[in-house]
Design an enzyme around this catalytic site. Structure first.
Site, PDB file in Angstrom:
ATOM      1  CG  LEU A  57      -2.169  -1.166   0.722  1.00  0.00           C
ATOM      2  CD1 LEU A  57      -3.195  -0.834   2.231  1.00  0.00           C
ATOM      3  CD2 LEU A  57      -3.172  -0.076  -0.279  1.00  0.00           C
ATOM      4  CD  GLU A  58       2.661   0.862   3.317  1.00  0.00           C
ATOM      5  OE1 GLU A  58       1.675   1.450   4.145  1.00  0.00           O
ATOM      6  OE2 GLU A  58       3.217  -0.188   3.116  1.00  0.00           O
ATOM      7  CB  ALA A  80       4.264 -10.860  -3.017  1.00  0.00           C
ATOM      8  CB  ILE A  82       0.258 -14.556  -0.945  1.00  0.00           C
ATOM      9  CG1 ILE A  82       2.198 -14.613  -1.104  1.00  0.00           C
ATOM     10  CG2 ILE A  82       0.047 -15.830  -0.167  1.00  0.00           C
ATOM     11  CD1 ILE A  82       3.019 -14.611  -0.863  1.00  0.00           C
ATOM     12  CG  ASP A  85      -7.712 -18.170   5.884  1.00  0.00           C
ATOM     13  OD1 ASP A  85      -8.047 -18.835   4.730  1.00  0.00           O
ATOM     14  OD2 ASP A  85      -6.716 -18.823   6.531  1.00  0.00           O
ATOM     15  CB  THR A  86      -8.657 -11.290   6.547  1.00  0.00           C
ATOM     16  OG1 THR A  86      -7.906 -10.704   5.242  1.00  0.00           O
ATOM     17  CG2 THR A  86      -8.417 -12.455   7.303  1.00  0.00           C
ATOM     18  CG  HIS A  88      -5.225  -7.086   4.886  1.00  0.00           C
ATOM     19  ND1 HIS A  88      -5.079  -5.814   5.032  1.00  0.00           N
ATOM     20  CD2 HIS A  88      -4.033  -7.156   4.420  1.00  0.00           C
ATOM     21  CE1 HIS A  88      -4.320  -5.083   5.592  1.00  0.00           C
ATOM     22  NE2 HIS A  88      -3.894  -6.261   4.301  1.00  0.00           N
ATOM     23  CG  PHE A 113       0.686  -3.463 -11.814  1.00  0.00           C
ATOM     24  CD1 PHE A 113       0.443  -2.627 -10.243  1.00  0.00           C
ATOM     25  CD2 PHE A 113       0.333  -5.069 -11.084  1.00  0.00           C
ATOM     26  CE1 PHE A 113      -0.282  -2.699  -8.999  1.00  0.00           C
ATOM     27  CE2 PHE A 113       0.127  -4.995 -10.355  1.00  0.00           C
ATOM     28  CZ  PHE A 113      -0.695  -4.108  -8.993  1.00  0.00           C
ATOM     29  NE  ARG A 127       1.657 -15.672 -11.591  1.00  0.00           N
ATOM     30  CZ  ARG A 127       1.295 -16.851 -10.781  1.00  0.00           C
ATOM     31  NH1 ARG A 127       1.427 -17.939  -9.942  1.00  0.00           N
ATOM     32  NH2 ARG A 127       0.127 -17.385 -11.418  1.00  0.00           N
TER      33      ARG A 127
END
Length: 153
Positions: A57-58, A80, A82, A85-86, A88, A113, A127
């Site tokens: 996000l930065e 990256a 990944i 389970d949320t 987020h 990107f 990757r």
């Protein structure tokens, strides 16, 4: 046709790579791939500045700061994200994708990107130098191609 696949002389200009420290086992490999690809086509390491940020996000904010400095011909973004389970994951990837796209358009600076978005750590590893190649190297070459086209137009 304006562009036919060749790169301009990459000894001209300066480039930046913004890299997320989060998931550093992956992002360090992406960075290595990016630097190797740039070296392979003749970009001296002195012409590449690497800027580490805490997380994905930065990346848009630092990319914007670098673009506004007008010191860089183009910028690579690497990270990256990944899936866990949320929810987020969705928030992070949407925020970083929209942010990087906005910076590229607002600042009229070639930006690529290179943020991996995967369901598992294994997919990210594949990757970042595994069976699927190194996306860091691929996006670095994409940036050089984009910069070449941008300069020609």
């Amino acid at each position: 046709m304006i562009y036919e696949g060749q790169l301009t002389d990459q000894n001209q200009g300066k480039f930046a790579i913004v890299v997320s420290r989060f998931n550093s086992a992956i992002t360090e490999r992406l960075l290595s791939g990016a630097l190797a690809s740039m070296k392979m086509v003749g970009v001296p390491k002195e012409q590449v500045d690497v800027c580490w940020v805490p997380g994905a996000l930065e990346i848009p904010l630092m990319t914007q700061k670098l673009a506004r400095s007008q010191k860089y011909t183009g910028i690579v973004t690497l990270g990256a994200v990944i899936k866990g389970d949320t929810d987020h994951y969705d928030l992070v990837i949407n925020g970083v994708a929209q942010g990087v796209a906005r910076v590229s358009l607002d600042e009229a600076c070639p930006i690529v990107f290179g943020i991996l978005t995967t369901d598992t750590l294994e997919q990210a590893q594949q990757r970042a130098g595994g069976k699927a190649g190194n996306k860091g190297g691929e996006v670095a070459l994409s940036l050089l191609e984009l910069c070449s086209l941008y300069q020609k137009i």
